[in-house]
Scaffold this active site. Structure first.
Site, PDB file in Angstrom:
ATOM      1  N   LYS A  25       0.827  -1.271   0.011  1.00 53.55           N
ATOM      2  CA  LYS A  25      -0.123  -0.048   0.029  1.00 53.55           C
ATOM      3  C   LYS A  25       0.898   1.148   0.008  1.00 53.55           C
ATOM      4  O   LYS A  25       0.698   2.259  -0.970  1.00 53.55           O
ATOM      5  CB  LYS A  25      -1.029  -0.141   1.171  1.00 53.55           C
ATOM      6  CG  LYS A  25      -1.877  -1.170   1.236  1.00 53.55           C
ATOM      7  CD  LYS A  25      -2.707  -1.076   2.448  1.00 53.55           C
ATOM      8  CE  LYS A  25      -2.282  -1.077   3.963  1.00 53.55           C
ATOM      9  NZ  LYS A  25      -1.490  -2.436   4.039  1.00 53.55           N
ATOM     10  N   ARG A 100      -9.907   0.412   8.730  1.00 51.31           N
ATOM     11  CA  ARG A 100      -9.619  -0.950   9.040  1.00 51.31           C
ATOM     12  C   ARG A 100     -10.809  -1.612   9.730  1.00 51.31           C
ATOM     13  O   ARG A 100     -10.612  -2.789   9.899  1.00 51.31           O
ATOM     14  CB  ARG A 100      -8.406  -0.984   9.861  1.00 51.31           C
ATOM     15  CG  ARG A 100      -7.211  -0.243   9.203  1.00 51.31           C
ATOM     16  CD  ARG A 100      -6.097  -0.724   9.995  1.00 51.31           C
ATOM     17  NE  ARG A 100      -4.959  -0.102   9.529  1.00 51.31           N
ATOM     18  CZ  ARG A 100      -3.765  -0.379   9.340  1.00 51.31           C
ATOM     19  NH1 ARG A 100      -3.254  -1.554   9.779  1.00 51.31           N
ATOM     20  NH2 ARG A 100      -2.644   0.549   8.801  1.00 51.31           N
ATOM     21  N   ARG A 139      11.658  -6.123   5.385  1.00 57.19           N
ATOM     22  CA  ARG A 139      11.507  -4.555   5.042  1.00 57.19           C
ATOM     23  C   ARG A 139      12.465  -3.800   6.083  1.00 57.19           C
ATOM     24  O   ARG A 139      12.496  -3.928   7.191  1.00 57.19           O
ATOM     25  CB  ARG A 139      10.032  -4.243   5.289  1.00 57.19           C
ATOM     26  CG  ARG A 139       9.837  -2.540   4.990  1.00 57.19           C
ATOM     27  CD  ARG A 139       8.367  -2.185   5.122  1.00 57.19           C
ATOM     28  NE  ARG A 139       7.687  -2.361   6.551  1.00 57.19           N
ATOM     29  CZ  ARG A 139       6.283  -2.308   6.568  1.00 57.19           C
ATOM     30  NH1 ARG A 139       5.833  -1.828   5.561  1.00 57.19           N
ATOM     31  NH2 ARG A 139       5.864  -2.631   7.846  1.00 57.19           N
ATOM     32  N   ARG A 171      11.500  -1.280  11.098  1.00 60.38           N
ATOM     33  CA  ARG A 171      10.280  -0.677  12.082  1.00 60.38           C
ATOM     34  C   ARG A 171      10.113  -1.514  13.290  1.00 60.38           C
ATOM     35  O   ARG A 171      10.185  -2.561  13.203  1.00 60.38           O
ATOM     36  CB  ARG A 171       9.040  -0.686  11.137  1.00 60.38           C
ATOM     37  CG  ARG A 171       8.566   0.606  10.888  1.00 60.38           C
ATOM     38  CD  ARG A 171       7.481   0.593   9.952  1.00 60.38           C
ATOM     39  NE  ARG A 171       6.252   0.051  10.256  1.00 60.38           N
ATOM     40  CZ  ARG A 171       5.171   0.018   9.627  1.00 60.38           C
ATOM     41  NH1 ARG A 171       5.107   0.566   8.396  1.00 60.38           N
ATOM     42  NH2 ARG A 171       4.030  -0.588  10.106  1.00 60.38           N
ATOM     43  N   ARG A 182      -0.897  -8.010  13.610  1.00 58.87           N
ATOM     44  CA  ARG A 182      -1.540  -7.343  12.700  1.00 58.87           C
ATOM     45  C   ARG A 182      -2.059  -8.082  11.504  1.00 58.87           C
ATOM     46  O   ARG A 182      -3.214  -7.602  11.195  1.00 58.87           O
ATOM     47  CB  ARG A 182      -0.203  -6.270  11.800  1.00 58.87           C
ATOM     48  CG  ARG A 182       0.100  -5.387  12.798  1.00 58.87           C
ATOM     49  CD  ARG A 182       1.490  -4.910  12.748  1.00 58.87           C
ATOM     50  NE  ARG A 182       2.123  -4.521  11.573  1.00 58.87           N
ATOM     51  CZ  ARG A 182       3.213  -4.523  11.146  1.00 58.87           C
ATOM     52  NH1 ARG A 182       4.184  -5.033  11.826  1.00 58.87           N
ATOM     53  NH2 ARG A 182       3.637  -4.140   9.845  1.00 58.87           N
TER      54      ARG A 182
HETATM   55  P1  AP5 Z   1       4.861  -1.724   2.306  1.00 58.45           P
HETATM   56  O1  AP5 Z   1       4.591  -0.848   0.770  1.00 58.45           O
HETATM   57  O2  AP5 Z   1       5.606  -1.194   3.050  1.00 58.45           O
HETATM   58  O3  AP5 Z   1       3.500  -2.296   2.709  1.00 58.45           O
HETATM   59  P2  AP5 Z   1       2.007  -1.913   3.236  1.00 58.45           P
HETATM   60  O4  AP5 Z   1       0.979  -2.517   2.596  1.00 58.45           O
HETATM   61  O5  AP5 Z   1       2.177  -0.424   3.080  1.00 58.45           O
HETATM   62  O6  AP5 Z   1       2.039  -2.183   4.740  1.00 58.45           O
HETATM   63  P3  AP5 Z   1       2.376  -1.594   6.274  1.00 58.45           P
HETATM   64  O7  AP5 Z   1       3.338  -2.624   6.820  1.00 58.45           O
HETATM   65  O8  AP5 Z   1       3.066  -0.325   6.015  1.00 58.45           O
HETATM   66  O9  AP5 Z   1       0.963  -1.772   6.759  1.00 58.45           O
HETATM   67  P4  AP5 Z   1       0.758  -1.743   8.400  1.00 58.45           P
HETATM   68  O10 AP5 Z   1      -0.701  -1.869   8.482  1.00 58.45           O
HETATM   69  O11 AP5 Z   1       1.527  -2.906   9.017  1.00 58.45           O
HETATM   70  O12 AP5 Z   1       1.397  -0.531   8.878  1.00 58.45           O
HETATM   71  P5  AP5 Z   1       0.780   0.903   8.780  1.00 58.45           P
HETATM   72  O13 AP5 Z   1       1.785   1.878   9.010  1.00 58.45           O
HETATM   73  O14 AP5 Z   1      -0.445   1.342   8.070  1.00 58.45           O
HETATM   74  O15 AP5 Z   1       5.400  -2.878   1.482  1.00 58.45           O
HETATM   75  C1  AP5 Z   1       6.093  -3.931   2.296  1.00 58.45           C
HETATM   76  C2  AP5 Z   1       7.389  -4.422   1.972  1.00 58.45           C
HETATM   77  O16 AP5 Z   1       7.301  -5.149   0.676  1.00 58.45           O
HETATM   78  C3  AP5 Z   1       8.323  -3.319   1.524  1.00 58.45           C
HETATM   79  O17 AP5 Z   1       9.863  -3.620   1.823  1.00 58.45           O
HETATM   80  C4  AP5 Z   1       8.267  -3.373  -0.041  1.00 58.45           C
HETATM   81  O18 AP5 Z   1       9.422  -2.691  -0.778  1.00 58.45           O
HETATM   82  C5  AP5 Z   1       7.933  -4.673  -0.487  1.00 58.45           C
HETATM   83  N1  AP5 Z   1       7.232  -4.716  -1.664  1.00 58.45           N
HETATM   84  C6  AP5 Z   1       6.062  -3.684  -1.873  1.00 58.45           C
HETATM   85  N2  AP5 Z   1       5.340  -4.081  -3.032  1.00 58.45           N
HETATM   86  C7  AP5 Z   1       6.068  -5.490  -3.340  1.00 58.45           C
HETATM   87  C8  AP5 Z   1       6.033  -6.169  -4.510  1.00 58.45           C
HETATM   88  N3  AP5 Z   1       5.182  -6.058  -5.462  1.00 58.45           N
HETATM   89  N4  AP5 Z   1       6.880  -7.284  -4.510  1.00 58.45           N
HETATM   90  C9  AP5 Z   1       7.870  -7.544  -3.816  1.00 58.45           C
HETATM   91  N5  AP5 Z   1       8.053  -6.754  -2.648  1.00 58.45           N
HETATM   92  C10 AP5 Z   1       7.134  -5.488  -2.492  1.00 58.45           C
HETATM   93  O19 AP5 Z   1       0.059   0.765  10.528  1.00 58.45           O
HETATM   94  C11 AP5 Z   1       0.891   0.783  11.594  1.00 58.45           C
HETATM   95  C12 AP5 Z   1       0.005   0.714  12.974  1.00 58.45           C
HETATM   96  O20 AP5 Z   1      -0.806   1.922  13.012  1.00 58.45           O
HETATM   97  C13 AP5 Z   1      -1.259  -0.448  12.953  1.00 58.45           C
HETATM   98  O21 AP5 Z   1      -0.551  -1.561  13.348  1.00 58.45           O
HETATM   99  C14 AP5 Z   1      -2.047   0.288  13.824  1.00 58.45           C
HETATM  100  O22 AP5 Z   1      -1.373   0.089  15.176  1.00 58.45           O
HETATM  101  C15 AP5 Z   1      -1.944   1.721  13.708  1.00 58.45           C
HETATM  102  N6  AP5 Z   1      -2.925   2.069  12.899  1.00 58.45           N
HETATM  103  C16 AP5 Z   1      -2.766   2.569  11.391  1.00 58.45           C
HETATM  104  N7  AP5 Z   1      -3.825   2.870  10.948  1.00 58.45           N
HETATM  105  C17 AP5 Z   1      -4.974   2.549  11.820  1.00 58.45           C
HETATM  106  C18 AP5 Z   1      -6.335   2.573  11.804  1.00 58.45           C
HETATM  107  N8  AP5 Z   1      -7.062   2.845  10.507  1.00 58.45           N
HETATM  108  N9  AP5 Z   1      -6.961   2.104  12.797  1.00 58.45           N
HETATM  109  C19 AP5 Z   1      -6.287   1.704  13.811  1.00 58.45           C
HETATM  110  N10 AP5 Z   1      -5.247   1.540  13.896  1.00 58.45           N
HETATM  111  C20 AP5 Z   1      -4.318   2.154  13.011  1.00 58.45           C
END
Ligand code: AP5
Length: 226
Positions: A25, A100, A139, A171, A182
């Site tokens: 994403k 979410r 990552r 991270r 998660r």
């Molecule tokens: P990447 O693009 O980083 O993945 P992502 O889908 O963005 O996943 P996240 O880890 O950022 O999601 P998350 O929910 O864990 O974290 P968030 O910050 O939102 O890609 C991952 C890896 O794969 C990278 O190394 C990339 O290079 C590689 N890659 C990408 N595409 C690829 C491909 N096609 N092929 C191969 N490799 C590839 O949330 C963090 C925390 O915040 C949550 O746990 C929660 O505590 C809180 N939070 C956030 N939003 C909410 C909400 N709405 N409600 C409640 N709590 C929330």
């Protein structure tokens, strides 16, 4: 199939990105914001910024994120609504990480309607649980601009972000316990909201198990023809 849209028409549309952790994403949000001049709003980035503020709220959010636990809906919506109100109305929004839960989905639509914004379409990038674990355990991420990197990327090797010069680290929630938590939460709380978007004809499904470039191309084609 509808007519192909131009960049100006897409610039005024709103999108949310939904998919398992690690589905790309954040990676695809960087591509889409550049391609269509959209504003990127990432709830994870926003909450991580707040978590660095030395305050009871900052500490509470840090504990939840480090353990892979969702921030309570009410708190998330309050933080997010403030950001939406301050957003630039001349450009579309690309929201990554929210909604979410079903409650967040419904409240987000209410906020968009109240703010006279077009209801967002959902871009769902899907990958298997195993691919998610493989990607997240490898990552590296910039602490300043949050750009994600693969271990093979030069920024992971040097520890310096090639986008902004920030520090590239693993991270705090990219450990197997928090990743498992998660992903469990994604399949239980988040995946069911795809039905909500499908029923209102706002769901765009994308296969995330392809190269980064191929995923970008599939999204581009889907949203320009939607
Ligand atoms: P990447 O693009 O980083 O993945 P992502 O889908 O963005 O996943 P996240 O880890 O950022 O999601 P998350 O929910 O864990 O974290 P968030 O910050 O939102 O890609 C991952 C890896 O794969 C990278 O190394 C990339 O290079 C590689 N890659 C990408 N595409 C690829 C491909 N096609 N092929 C191969 N490799 C590839 O949330 C963090 C925390 O915040 C949550 O746990 C929660 O505590 C809180 N939070 C956030 N939003 C909410 C909400 N709405 N409600 C409640 N709590 C929330």
């Amino acid at each position: 199939m509808g007519n192909t849209k131009n960049n100006t028409e897409l610039t005024l549309q709103n999108f949310v990105m939904i998919g398992p952790q690690g589905s790309g994403k954040g990676t695809q949000a960087m591509f889409l914001t550049k391609t269509y001049n959209l504003q990127h709003l990432s709830s994870g980035n926003l909450l991580r910024q707040i978590s660095t503020i030395p305050s009871p709220l900052g500490q509470k959010i840090k504990n939840l994120i480090d353990n892979g636990i969702l921030v309570p809906d009410e708190l998330l919506i309050e933080v997010f609504h403030n950001e939406l109100q301050a957003s630039d109305r001349t450009r579309g929004l690309l929201i990554d990480g929210t909604p979410r839960t079903l409650k967040q989905t419904q409240i987000l639509d209410q906020i968009f309607a109240k703010e006279n914004l077009a209801l967002p379409k959902a871009i769902n990038i899907n990958i298997s649980r195993q691919s998610a674990i493989d990607r997240l355990t490898k990552r590296h991420t910039c602490t300043k601009c949050q750009t994600p990197y693969l271990p093979s990327d030069i920024s992971s090797t040097t520890g310096i972000c090639e986008q902004c010069g920030g520090n590239v680290v693993i991270r705090s929630d990219d450990n197997i316990e928090a990743i498992t938590q998660r992903l469990d939460s994604y399949y239980k709380e988040t995946e069911p909201i795809l039905d909500y978007y499908e029923k209102s004809s706002r769901l765009i499904k994308i296969n995330g198990e392809q190269s980064i470039e191929d995923v970008s191309a599939e999204i581009k084609k889907a949203i320009e023809n939607d």
